[in-house]
Design a protein around this motif. Sequence first.
Motif, PDB file in Angstrom:
ATOM      1  N   ASN A 174       0.822  -1.210   0.000  1.00 55.93           N
ATOM      2  CA  ASN A 174       0.000   0.000   0.000  1.00 55.93           C
ATOM      3  C   ASN A 174       0.856   1.260   0.000  1.00 55.93           C
ATOM      4  O   ASN A 174       0.511   2.255  -0.651  1.00 55.93           O
ATOM      5  N   ARG A 175       1.981   1.222   0.709  1.00 58.14           N
ATOM      6  CA  ARG A 175       2.880   2.377   0.692  1.00 58.14           C
ATOM      7  C   ARG A 175       3.490   2.577  -0.691  1.00 58.14           C
ATOM      8  O   ARG A 175       3.655   3.717  -1.147  1.00 58.14           O
ATOM      9  N   LEU A 176       3.819   1.480  -1.350  1.00 59.48           N
ATOM     10  CA  LEU A 176       4.361   1.591  -2.712  1.00 59.48           C
ATOM     11  C   LEU A 176       3.345   2.248  -3.652  1.00 59.48           C
ATOM     12  O   LEU A 176       3.713   3.080  -4.493  1.00 59.48           O
ATOM     13  N   LEU A 177       2.089   1.885  -3.485  1.00 61.76           N
ATOM     14  CA  LEU A 177       1.054   2.501  -4.314  1.00 61.76           C
ATOM     15  C   LEU A 177       0.929   3.992  -4.034  1.00 61.76           C
ATOM     16  O   LEU A 177       0.842   4.812  -4.960  1.00 61.76           O
ATOM     17  N   GLU A 178       0.919   4.346  -2.755  1.00 56.97           N
ATOM     18  CA  GLU A 178       0.769   5.754  -2.381  1.00 56.97           C
ATOM     19  C   GLU A 178       1.950   6.603  -2.854  1.00 56.97           C
ATOM     20  O   GLU A 178       1.795   7.764  -3.239  1.00 56.97           O
ATOM     21  N   LYS A 179       3.132   6.019  -2.864  1.00 56.10           N
ATOM     22  CA  LYS A 179       4.339   6.749  -3.284  1.00 56.10           C
ATOM     23  C   LYS A 179       4.551   6.708  -4.796  1.00 56.10           C
ATOM     24  O   LYS A 179       5.499   7.313  -5.306  1.00 56.10           O
ATOM     25  N   GLY A 180       3.688   6.014  -5.505  1.00 51.25           N
ATOM     26  CA  GLY A 180       3.819   5.942  -6.947  1.00 51.25           C
ATOM     27  C   GLY A 180       4.898   5.004  -7.429  1.00 51.25           C
ATOM     28  O   GLY A 180       5.299   5.051  -8.605  1.00 51.25           O
ATOM     29  N   LYS A 181       5.365   4.114  -6.555  1.00 53.06           N
ATOM     30  CA  LYS A 181       6.399   3.152  -6.950  1.00 53.06           C
ATOM     31  C   LYS A 181       5.799   1.851  -7.501  1.00 53.06           C
ATOM     32  O   LYS A 181       6.521   1.002  -8.028  1.00 53.06           O
ATOM     33  N   ARG A 228      -5.428   4.416 -10.751  1.00 52.58           N
ATOM     34  CA  ARG A 228      -4.792   5.174  -9.677  1.00 52.58           C
ATOM     35  C   ARG A 228      -5.231   4.578  -8.336  1.00 52.58           C
ATOM     36  O   ARG A 228      -6.264   3.896  -8.270  1.00 52.58           O
ATOM     37  N   PRO A 229      -4.478   4.818  -7.265  1.00 53.77           N
ATOM     38  CA  PRO A 229      -4.764   4.147  -5.985  1.00 53.77           C
ATOM     39  C   PRO A 229      -6.188   4.297  -5.481  1.00 53.77           C
ATOM     40  O   PRO A 229      -6.722   3.400  -4.840  1.00 53.77           O
ATOM     41  N   HIS A 230      -6.836   5.435  -5.759  1.00 50.93           N
ATOM     42  CA  HIS A 230      -8.163   5.662  -5.201  1.00 50.93           C
ATOM     43  C   HIS A 230      -9.282   5.590  -6.255  1.00 50.93           C
ATOM     44  O   HIS A 230     -10.414   5.990  -5.978  1.00 50.93           O
ATOM     45  N   ASP A 231      -8.977   5.092  -7.427  1.00 49.41           N
ATOM     46  CA  ASP A 231     -10.013   4.900  -8.443  1.00 49.41           C
ATOM     47  C   ASP A 231     -11.009   3.843  -7.970  1.00 49.41           C
ATOM     48  O   ASP A 231     -10.612   2.796  -7.448  1.00 49.41           O
ATOM     49  N   GLN A 259       1.846  -4.010 -10.001  1.00 44.04           N
ATOM     50  CA  GLN A 259       3.065  -4.018 -10.806  1.00 44.04           C
ATOM     51  C   GLN A 259       4.023  -2.923 -10.340  1.00 44.04           C
ATOM     52  O   GLN A 259       3.606  -1.811  -9.999  1.00 44.04           O
ATOM     53  N   SER A 260       5.307  -3.241 -10.334  1.00 45.69           N
ATOM     54  CA  SER A 260       6.324  -2.254  -9.933  1.00 45.69           C
ATOM     55  C   SER A 260       6.544  -1.236 -11.038  1.00 45.69           C
ATOM     56  O   SER A 260       6.526  -1.567 -12.229  1.00 45.69           O
ATOM     57  N   LYS A 261       6.761   0.030 -10.653  1.00 44.82           N
ATOM     58  CA  LYS A 261       7.060   1.086 -11.620  1.00 44.82           C
ATOM     59  C   LYS A 261       8.533   1.464 -11.601  1.00 44.82           C
ATOM     60  O   LYS A 261       8.992   2.270 -12.401  1.00 44.82           O
ATOM     61  N   LEU A 275       3.976  -7.747  -8.671  1.00 51.09           N
ATOM     62  CA  LEU A 275       4.201  -7.870  -7.234  1.00 51.09           C
ATOM     63  C   LEU A 275       3.101  -8.689  -6.549  1.00 51.09           C
ATOM     64  O   LEU A 275       3.290  -9.176  -5.433  1.00 51.09           O
ATOM     65  N   GLY A 276       1.980  -8.830  -7.208  1.00 56.81           N
ATOM     66  CA  GLY A 276       0.872  -9.593  -6.646  1.00 56.81           C
ATOM     67  C   GLY A 276      -0.306  -9.584  -7.597  1.00 56.81           C
ATOM     68  O   GLY A 276      -0.360  -8.787  -8.542  1.00 56.81           O
ATOM     69  N   PHE A 277      -1.240 -10.475  -7.365  1.00 61.79           N
ATOM     70  CA  PHE A 277      -2.470 -10.485  -8.163  1.00 61.79           C
ATOM     71  C   PHE A 277      -3.634 -10.962  -7.302  1.00 61.79           C
ATOM     72  O   PHE A 277      -3.466 -11.699  -6.335  1.00 61.79           O
ATOM     73  N   SER A 278      -4.824 -10.501  -7.667  1.00 64.31           N
ATOM     74  CA  SER A 278      -6.040 -10.761  -6.887  1.00 64.31           C
ATOM     75  C   SER A 278      -6.712 -12.053  -7.320  1.00 64.31           C
ATOM     76  O   SER A 278      -6.245 -12.765  -8.211  1.00 64.31           O
ATOM     77  N   ASN A 279      -7.858 -12.312  -6.685  1.00 66.95           N
ATOM     78  CA  ASN A 279      -8.771 -13.352  -7.155  1.00 66.95           C
ATOM     79  C   ASN A 279      -9.319 -12.964  -8.528  1.00 66.95           C
ATOM     80  O   ASN A 279      -9.134 -11.828  -8.997  1.00 66.95           O
TER      81      ASN A 279
END
Length: 282
Positions: free
Chosen positions: A53-60, A78-81, A104-106, A136-140
Amino acid sequence: MIYKKDANFPYPLLTNTSTSYESSQFTLDVQLQENISNYRFDIQYDISSDFMNRLLEKGKAQLILVIQSKDNKFFKLRPHDTFVEIPKSRISVSKRTSIQLHLQSKTDISFKDNDDLSGIYQYYKDDIVVPKHSILGFSNIEIFEGSYEKPLDLFEKKVDPNLLSDVKIELGSETIIIHFKNEQLQFSHLPMSNTLNNPYIYMGLQKALQRFIEINGDEGEVDLEQLETPIDPLDFKLYNLMKKKMINEIRIDTIDEVIYAISDRIIEKFTAAVKGLSSNGN
């Protein structure tokens, strides 16, 4: 691509079944709506890892919605879409459509500060660096089995030789019933007979929506955003159908526009069917 099973990666991956994280949760819930021009995917997701979640917030890192139908389409979030709206010209939603959310990593990501990892990873996380553009991960997977309610599901057809008119529209408890004086009025002997019945469908929707406004509205209009879910079974079906098509209100003078939005161009298809018969010399 959509990942259906845990794949082998040379680094820890966040999934709902992964053992690489102490709390491994990446859940996705999607609701599909549509109108004449667009599909709208309403999205809710939950990622248990504070590090991610921190990576998403920081745009990484970024979220990518993957929609797999006849082909694969990828849409960055975007994180809050909370939704993605896509023109129907850009995507085909078939009878079976699968949707998954990827993380995904940026940029190159060091796992040095990833305190969410479990077990042995805690001992050598300082050495883990995930390259840019890596997953970095994937959902159901969310799966849609065909379209939502169709107008024809609202209808019944019956033949009554004693009818005092050629056609009669009746609003039943759960369906719109079209009574015919004889079978020939349904064009059952012609190709595309269902499409040739579309004017009757239109008449039925007009009558049902007019009653819907009379029962649920105030001064000839209904605000669907404020309306409590109708108890009447037929009104409940109409309400759900309008909501799925992103209709927020209906008035007496907009009934025809609403029918156009919820019925998938039934008059246009009727016209095409008649032209087809004419061109074949029937």
